[in-house]
Every structure is written in structure tokens, then in C-alpha cells.
Design a protein around this motif. Sequence first.
Motif, PDB file in Angstrom:
ATOM      1  N   PRO A  70       0.820  -1.222   0.000  1.00  0.00           N
ATOM      2  CA  PRO A  70       0.000   0.000   0.000  1.00  0.00           C
ATOM      3  C   PRO A  70       0.843   1.256   0.000  1.00  0.00           C
ATOM      4  O   PRO A  70       0.431   2.273  -0.563  1.00  0.00           O
ATOM      5  N   ARG A  71       2.069   1.226   0.653  1.00  0.00           N
ATOM      6  CA  ARG A  71       2.923   2.406   0.665  1.00  0.00           C
ATOM      7  C   ARG A  71       4.243   2.034  -0.019  1.00  0.00           C
ATOM      8  O   ARG A  71       5.266   1.812   0.604  1.00  0.00           O
ATOM      9  N   PRO A  72       4.269   1.928  -1.341  1.00  0.00           N
ATOM     10  CA  PRO A  72       5.505   1.506  -2.018  1.00  0.00           C
ATOM     11  C   PRO A  72       6.523   2.638  -2.025  1.00  0.00           C
ATOM     12  O   PRO A  72       6.197   3.813  -1.896  1.00  0.00           O
ATOM     13  N   THR A  73       7.789   2.206  -2.159  1.00  0.00           N
ATOM     14  CA  THR A  73       8.845   3.201  -2.314  1.00  0.00           C
ATOM     15  C   THR A  73       8.958   3.600  -3.785  1.00  0.00           C
ATOM     16  O   THR A  73       8.380   2.972  -4.679  1.00  0.00           O
ATOM     17  N   GLN A  74       9.715   4.672  -4.001  1.00  0.00           N
ATOM     18  CA  GLN A  74       9.866   5.143  -5.399  1.00  0.00           C
ATOM     19  C   GLN A  74      10.606   4.114  -6.237  1.00  0.00           C
ATOM     20  O   GLN A  74      10.300   3.949  -7.409  1.00  0.00           O
ATOM     21  N   ASP A  75      11.587   3.405  -5.609  1.00  0.00           N
ATOM     22  CA  ASP A  75      12.321   2.389  -6.371  1.00  0.00           C
ATOM     23  C   ASP A  75      11.400   1.238  -6.751  1.00  0.00           C
ATOM     24  O   ASP A  75      11.507   0.684  -7.853  1.00  0.00           O
ATOM     25  N   GLU A  76      10.525   0.858  -5.845  1.00  0.00           N
ATOM     26  CA  GLU A  76       9.599  -0.230  -6.169  1.00  0.00           C
ATOM     27  C   GLU A  76       8.667   0.191  -7.326  1.00  0.00           C
ATOM     28  O   GLU A  76       8.392  -0.620  -8.230  1.00  0.00           O
TER      29      GLU A  76
END
Length: 546
Positions: A70-76
Motif C-alpha cells: 500500500p505504501r511503495p517506495t519510489q524504487d519499487e
Amino acid sequence: MSKGIVSVLRFTSLRLRLVVVFALVALTAAVSASGIAYWLNREAVLKRTQDGALNGFRQEMQNRAATLPPRPTQDELRRTAEQMASGTAGYSVLLVGERDAGKPIVGASNPDEFTLADVPSSLRTAVRTKRAVTDANMFPYHLFWQRTQRGSTPYLVGGTKIDGGGPTGYMFKSLAAEKADLNSLSWSLGIATGLAVIGSVLLAQVAATTVLRPVHRLGEAARQLGEGKLDTRLRVSGTDELADLSRTFNSAAASLQKRVADMSAREEASRRFVADMSHELRTPLTALTAVTEVLEDEQDSLDPMIAPAVALVVSETRRLNDLVENLMEVTRFDAGTARLVLDDVDIADQITACIDARAWLDAVDLDAERGIVSRLDPRRLDVILANLIGNALKHGGSPVRVSVRTELSERVAGDVGTDEEPETDSGDDTWEDAPEDSPEDSRAGEDLVIAVRDHGPGIPEEVLPHVFDRFYKASASRPRSDGSGLGLSIAMENALIHGGSITASNSTDADGRVDGAVFVLRLPRDASGIARELRTRGSRGGVEES
């Protein structure tokens, strides 16, 4: 001017109209067909491309983007976007998530090619809008797409949001290949349209030739018929409308030929009857004339009761004799046997002799210079003058004035003042075999104009067009008069055989009131050239030189 007229005639020709109509019909049909084909192919190509790209993008969103936390990182987000764009679909992917509430992060498969600024705001609004779930709407978020353009390259932009709080994904696919294919298709359709128009023009030429050849033959036959070739007929072939038209023309031509032949036969019979009657009347008239001359000599010694009857017999015999002579003259004109006996005539002497022979010297004023010499038929000129002057004295009023002048003929006057050299007619025998310095040279191209004017009430306007008609009399209530109604007609015929004319009009005074009639006789000063004209017209008459 003539080139412009020719071009207008060519532009309005039936052949050109047929070609233009065929070309317009073919152009309209080809453009319509090409437009429909282009539109159908364009929609099919674009729909196939966008359906493939959007379906692949939807599947990737379900398989990859939906697995993100639900809260992905920018790299993901970036790695997932690169994985989604690595397939064969050929589009770029942009994923938008939230690190914290109200703090979006973006992961792009190719930031140099596709950024969030390339997504139209209307598309972003539609993608983020959550809809109520109903029986008819099973999902709160839907896949939306829009076609946009960057420079001259068209693109397909699509977007959707993962249900349950997942990231929002956008795809960006170039449609340059499809545009190139559609451009090639448009060029192909344009070439096909041009070939169709060219083919229609060629077909129109063939059709026009097929249709216009019978029309041209019909026009040529009508022209020959108008020239008097009444035996002209068309060859009929086929059963179409043009064949029916040819049959109708042949039928009309045959009917016209028969009617003309019947009329000619009746006219010939009528002329023969008048000529025979005139000749037959001359014998008893000769005897009657001799008797009337004796009675006229003895008129003073006759019984006063008988003298009026004798005077009437003498008058009517002379009138009948004049009528017979006039009828014989008319039949000669109608039969084409009238001849000119040309001689050099001093016009002033000729008019004086005409007036003196009829005891009109006191009633006629002559305005003519001595020495105006013309080559004419003196007997026929005397007939013309006697009729014109006698008519003026009888129906007009004294004094009758006769004036003579010379003018340039209309043909020569038309050449004066032009920049072009006048053309010479080597076949004109008006000056044929004339010496270079002969007197005829001074008469060449000149007309003799003799005006006869009276001071009577003039000629009624309704009568003017008929004054030269045979047997025409201005007053129908006086069918018996001193004249036969042939005098002015014979005068006109004598003028025409010289190549001249006579006109009648009324003269007016300063107040505009009619104060007499004017007859103007115009003859060529040298009538020698009329010989060739008479032969050209097929006349059986001719010219005799004296």
C-alpha cells in the motif's frame, strides 16, 4: 476577340460537357469511396492498436502493480513500471503512489520519454474519480484512454487505479507507425482516385465520340438541308433514340422535299400561266390599242353622249396594256431571264429625258451635275425613275425634287480607316480587263445615289414596310385605282438586278411634322461586276455590253 469566342464555343461544346460531367461523377464517387475506406481503415487500425495496448496495460496492472504494498517506495514503483513496459506492447509506464497521506511519489519506466506532465489533466481527473459500486458498475475505478499529440507524433495515453488503495498507473504509446501506415493508405487512395478520374475522362471521350458522331452527322445533314439539298438523308442503324431521331429527320426531309417540289411545280405553273396569259393578251391588246388610238383621234367629233364612254375605253385600254407589260416584266424576273444591257449613261441627261418624255418638266426640280457617268442599263434605269417620280407626283405633292450624288460604296467605306491592307479579289470582274488608267477606275467602289422627294402627306407608318410588295395598295377601300400595284415592285427588282436597292421613308420639317416621302435609289456606278454575281447565284439572266 476571335480566339476568345472560339474558346467559349469549345468550353460550351457538348463533348466538353460530357467529359466534365463524367470526370465530376467519377471524382465524387472516387473521393467518397476513398474517404469511406480511409475512415474505416483508420478506425480499424487505431482500435486494434489501442485495444491491444490497453488490454496489455490492464493485465500488467493486475499482475504487477496490484502486488505492490500500500505504501511503495519510489524504487519499487520504478522497477514495477520498467517490468510492465518491458513487454512487446511498446509503451512507457508511469506509476503514481503515496508514501504518506498527501505525499505522492512517481515511478517511470522512461522519465525522458514519459512524465506526469504528458498526461492530460482531464484524463487524470477521470482516473482518480471513484464511482459508486452498483449492479451495473462492479468496480469503483475504470480504465480511461485519450489520444493526444506531441509535436507531429500522435500518442495514446491510458490510465487506471488499483482498487483498494493501490497505485495509479498510466501508459504512453506512440502511434507513429500507425500514422505512417495511414499516410501510405491515403496516398494509395489518392492515386486510385486520380486513376479513376483519368479513366472516366477516357471513357467520357469514347462515350462522347459514340454519342456525338450521329449528332454531328445530323447537324451536317441539317446544314445541307438548309442549303437547299433536299435529297439529304441519314443512314439509320440501330434501335436507340438516336436512330429514332435519324428516322424522324429522314421523314421530315422527305416531307419537306415533297412539299417544296409541289410548291415549285405550282409556282412554275402559275408563272407559266401568267406569262402565257400576258402573251395571249398582247394580240387582242394590240388591236384594241390601234382602235382606241383611232377613237381618241376622232373623240372631238363624236357625239357628246358617246365621248365619255370612248374616253373611258381609251383610259382602261392603256391601263390594261400597262398591266400586261408589267406582268410580263414580273414573270421575267421570277423566271430569272431578266438581262442587263449595260451602257455608259450620263445620269443628268437620263433623268431629263425621262421627265421630258412624260411631260413632267414643270412639276419636277432636278438637282444633278452634268458629267456623272455610270455604267448601267438605261432602259431599266428609266423604268425605275418613271415609277419613283410618277409615284411621287401621283400620291405626293409638287414640286417633286430629284437629287443626284455619288458616295463610297459600303464595302469600300468599311475599309477606310482600318490598319489592315484591303484584300484584293482577283475574281471580281467589276474591274476585269480594265486599263490601268481607264475611266472605270474612277467609278470603282462608288455608288450612285438618286433621291426622289415629294411634298405630300408622306407614307403611313403601317404602309412603309409594304410599299414594294406586289399589288399592295395603301387603301383597301379603293381597289380600283390608276395604278396596278406593281410599279414600285418592278422598280425594286430593276434595282436589285443592278446590285442596288431602294429605300422609302418620310421627311420631317423643323417641327418634326411629316412633310413628304423620300425614295432613295442606290446603284453601283459600274454594274459590270454583276455578271459574275448572277452566275454565282445560278441566275439564267446575264449582262450584255453595248
